[in-house]
Design a protein around this motif. Structure first.
Motif, short mmCIF file in Angstrom:
data_model
loop_
_atom_site.label_atom_id
_atom_site.label_comp_id
_atom_site.label_asym_id
_atom_site.label_seq_id
_atom_site.Cartn_x
_atom_site.Cartn_y
_atom_site.Cartn_z
N PHE A 5 0.81 -1.22 0.00
CA PHE A 5 0.00 0.00 0.00
C PHE A 5 0.84 1.27 0.00
CE2 PHE A 5 -1.87 3.34 2.74
CZ PHE A 5 -2.72 3.88 1.78
N PRO A 6 1.81 1.43 0.92
CA PRO A 6 2.62 2.66 0.86
C PRO A 6 3.33 2.81 -0.49
CG PRO A 6 2.96 1.55 2.95
CD PRO A 6 2.20 0.59 2.08
N GLY A 7 3.77 1.68 -1.05
CA GLY A 7 4.44 1.73 -2.35
C GLY A 7 3.51 2.17 -3.46
N SER A 8 2.23 1.82 -3.35
CA SER A 8 1.27 2.22 -4.38
C SER A 8 1.05 3.73 -4.36
CB SER A 8 -0.07 1.50 -4.19
OG SER A 8 -0.78 1.96 -3.05
N LYS A 54 4.12 5.45 -5.96
CA LYS A 54 4.17 5.39 -7.42
C LYS A 54 3.36 6.51 -8.08
CE LYS A 54 5.37 0.55 -8.10
NZ LYS A 54 5.00 -0.75 -8.72
N VAL A 55 2.48 7.14 -7.33
CA VAL A 55 1.72 8.28 -7.85
C VAL A 55 2.28 9.60 -7.32
CG1 VAL A 55 -0.57 9.38 -7.97
CG2 VAL A 55 -0.37 6.89 -8.11
N PHE A 56 2.63 9.64 -6.03
CA PHE A 56 2.99 10.91 -5.41
C PHE A 56 4.46 10.98 -4.97
CE2 PHE A 56 -1.62 10.31 -4.49
CZ PHE A 56 -2.08 11.35 -5.27
N GLY A 57 5.24 9.95 -5.25
CA GLY A 57 6.65 9.97 -4.89
C GLY A 57 7.50 10.77 -5.86
N PRO A 58 8.81 10.77 -5.65
CA PRO A 58 9.70 11.59 -6.50
C PRO A 58 9.79 11.13 -7.95
CG PRO A 58 10.96 10.24 -4.95
CD PRO A 58 9.53 10.11 -4.55
N LYS A 59 9.50 9.86 -8.20
CA LYS A 59 9.54 9.34 -9.57
C LYS A 59 8.20 8.68 -9.91
CE LYS A 59 14.55 8.51 -9.50
NZ LYS A 59 15.62 7.49 -9.65
N PRO A 60 7.21 9.47 -10.28
CA PRO A 60 5.86 8.93 -10.51
C PRO A 60 5.84 7.91 -11.65
CG PRO A 60 5.82 11.33 -10.34
CD PRO A 60 7.25 10.93 -10.44
N GLU A 61 5.07 6.84 -11.42
CA GLU A 61 4.88 5.81 -12.43
C GLU A 61 3.42 5.70 -12.88
OE1 GLU A 61 6.66 2.00 -11.41
OE2 GLU A 61 8.05 3.01 -10.05
N ALA A 62 2.50 6.31 -12.11
CA ALA A 62 1.08 6.22 -12.43
C ALA A 62 0.38 7.52 -12.05
CB ALA A 62 0.44 5.04 -11.68
N GLY A 63 -0.79 7.71 -12.64
CA GLY A 63 -1.54 8.94 -12.38
C GLY A 63 -2.55 8.84 -11.27
N MET A 64 -3.00 7.60 -10.95
CA MET A 64 -4.07 7.43 -9.96
C MET A 64 -3.79 6.23 -9.06
SD MET A 64 -7.47 8.00 -12.39
CE MET A 64 -6.80 7.18 -13.85
N PHE A 114 -7.16 7.70 3.83
CA PHE A 114 -5.85 7.67 4.47
C PHE A 114 -4.69 7.79 3.47
CE2 PHE A 114 -8.16 3.64 4.57
CZ PHE A 114 -7.47 2.88 3.63
N VAL A 115 -4.98 7.69 2.16
CA VAL A 115 -3.95 7.96 1.15
C VAL A 115 -3.38 9.37 1.35
CG1 VAL A 115 -3.57 8.38 -1.31
CG2 VAL A 115 -4.84 6.36 -0.59
N ALA A 116 -4.26 10.29 1.72
CA ALA A 116 -3.83 11.69 1.88
C ALA A 116 -2.73 11.81 2.92
CB ALA A 116 -5.03 12.56 2.26
N GLY A 117 -2.84 11.05 4.02
CA GLY A 117 -1.83 11.12 5.06
C GLY A 117 -0.47 10.65 4.58
N VAL A 118 -0.44 9.59 3.77
CA VAL A 118 0.83 9.09 3.23
C VAL A 118 1.41 10.09 2.25
CG1 VAL A 118 1.96 7.19 2.00
CG2 VAL A 118 0.04 6.71 3.53
N ALA A 119 0.56 10.62 1.37
CA ALA A 119 1.03 11.57 0.36
C ALA A 119 1.60 12.82 1.02
CB ALA A 119 -0.11 11.94 -0.59
N LYS A 120 0.97 13.26 2.09
CA LYS A 120 1.42 14.48 2.77
C LYS A 120 2.65 14.23 3.64
CE LYS A 120 -0.12 18.02 6.06
NZ LYS A 120 0.99 17.78 7.02
N LYS A 175 3.33 16.25 -0.15
CA LYS A 175 2.34 16.79 -1.08
C LYS A 175 1.32 17.68 -0.35
CE LYS A 175 4.08 14.73 -4.62
NZ LYS A 175 4.82 15.51 -5.63
N LYS A 176 0.94 18.75 -1.01
CA LYS A 176 -0.12 19.62 -0.48
C LYS A 176 -1.46 19.04 -0.94
CE LYS A 176 2.59 23.88 -0.33
NZ LYS A 176 2.71 25.29 -0.80
N ILE A 177 -2.25 18.60 0.02
CA ILE A 177 -3.52 17.96 -0.29
C ILE A 177 -4.49 19.00 -0.83
CG2 ILE A 177 -5.38 16.51 0.59
CD1 ILE A 177 -2.54 15.26 0.60
#
Length: 441
Positions: free
Chosen positions: A264-267, A270-280, A286-292, A297-299
């Motif tokens: 899950f954190p890896g998924s 892949k969208v919001f990390g430094p090297k994006p591999e996917a758009g969604m 709780f995705v927002a907490g990991v992204a932030k 990332k600014k939610i």
């Protein structure tokens, strides 16, 4: 300005809680009496939370201490709540309160005779402040044993606004349109979805959203209660719909093999990390907490969401999860424990964690301004507005052997389906076989 106003309001609310009195122009905080009425007592609260979740829940515990004088101690159980709590009961060291993350575990505890019915004051708060569905999920028979304090909104699809803008697509409102938009994103250079197939629970969430929208709430309830067989045509149809995603190499980052090797954190990375591999990436709020917290990332700006879209003309689903507070019969401080649950049932208690972030409350009396950002307010509003149409995560309603065990039951069968989605009927038969065994056991 909105962010500053929210921060001030949350701080104000926390101050009012800490003082146990009128503050910031509001009314008095009511939560089972104040004036240090529980001084000298200690309650032990057990739950699965760790890291930032445990830290933020501690703020709720501290506010209760400031109000009542009762000391609190939190014990993290890890994921296997039932085993840990059972061993503590056998050893004569039962916690007073347990935050139970699954309906099936709450029902198990009640059937074991471990739980005390909640107080009339708590039940009245639930009747007044919650949609009826939350009382249903907290009850066994006609007896209320669990208070849902923290909820999850599991019908949210998170996306990179830059990725969708670059592809020239807008957030879709139907499942077919979402897959079509995914192909457009893929044509622009990124995979459409990052799928966390290494964690089987994410795959159950995919299935449940599709099934609830496609088959409807009555069928969903019947399947969740094992009144409907997993070989039913509605299940096969939902698996077929999910299989369209799983077998499309354009839609998943890394294809099936990549998905099965992504947790899950890896998924989210892949969208919001430094090297994006996917758009969604599909998963809960709780995705927002990991992204932030992990990727800065600014939610609402760098990361946003759209509701899980309607499938085949059905209604857009609202699948939820949550943690219910229960009181153990073998706890040493039951009076203080009951008072703590009366406190958790108030919007004031929810406001403490809402202001800290990473939290949704099913309490409809909680002022949405208590949440620290607009996206949290939007997801909370969606959850509360859904009312009795909310359906609890189906796998969390099942016995753990079927719906909550790594490498077994529904988790493993859906991982096998991700690996080879060519035969939905065979997968449905495997699900029925595993479910029948688990429910019988």
């Amino acid at each position: 300005m909105m962010r500053r106003r929210t921060t001030l309001l949350a701080s104000c609310t926390a101050l009012a809680l800490a003082l146990g009195a009128t503050a910031c122009g509001g009314g008095p905080v009511a939560a089972g009496g104040g004036g240090k009425s529980l001084s000298g007592q200690t309650i032990t609260v057990a739950g699965v939370w760790s890291g930032s979740e445990q830290k933020n829940f501690q703020k709720v515990l501290d506010a209760f201490t400031a109000k009542t004088g009762a000391k609190t101690q939190f014990v993290s159980t890890g994921d296997n709540v039932s085993t840990v709590v059972g061993s503590k009961i056998e050893g004569g060291n039962a916690p007073d309160v347990v935050m139970v993350p699954q309906v099936g575990v709450l029902q198990q505890f009640a059937k074991e005779g471990w739980l005390k019915p909640l107080s009339k004051a708590t039940e009245q708060s639930v009747d007044t402040n919650y949609a009826r569905v939350w009382k249903k999920y907290g009850s066994v028979g006609d007896t209320l044993y669990g208070l849902y304090f923290k909820a999850a909104h599991k019908s949210t699809v998170w996306y990179s606004p830059d990725a969708l803008d670059q592809a020239g697509v807008k957030p879709p409102t139907t499942y077919d349109a979402m897959l079509k938009a995914g192909h457009t994103v893929s044509d622009s250079g990124l995979a459409a979805f990052s799928v966390a197939g290494q964690d089987g629970w994410t795959l159950t969430d995919w299935f449940e959203n599709i099934y609830l929208s496609q088959a409807g709430p009555e069928k969903y309830d019947a399947l969740a209660a094992q009144r409907l067989k997993w070989t039913d045509p509605t299940v096969v149809k939902a698996l077929t719909t999910l299989g369209k995603l799983f077998k499309d190499k354009q839609l998943m980052a890394g294809g099936q093999k990549g998905a099965l090797n992504t947790d899950f954190p890896g998924s989210v990375e892949k969208v919001f990390g430094p090297k994006p591999e996917a758009g969604m990436v599909y998963e809960g709020d709780f995705v927002a907490g990991v992204a932030k917290d992990q990727f800065g990332k600014k939610i609402g700006q760098d990361a946003n969401f759209f509701p899980f879209p309607a499938v085949d003309g059905g209604k857009a689903p609202v699948v939820s999860g949550g943690d219910a507070a229960v009181v153990l019969k073998d706890g040493k401080n039951q009076k203080a424990a009951m008072t703590f649950l009366e406190y958790l049932a108030t919007p004031e208690a929810a406001a403490v964690w809402a202001g800290a972030g990473g939290f949704l409350s099913p309490n409809k009396k909680l002022d949405l301004a208590s949440y620290r950002d607009d996206i949290a307010r939007e997801t909370a509003k969606s959850l509360v507005a859904a009312g009795d149409s909310v359906r609890f995560d189906m796998s969390d309603q099942a016995p753990a052997a079927f719906g909550g065990t790594k490498g077994a039951g529904e988790w493993k069968i859906l991982q096998d389906f991700l690996r080879d989605p060519s035969d939905p009927k065979a997968t449905a038969a495997e699900l029925e076989k595993a479910a029948a065994k688990a429910y019988q056991g």
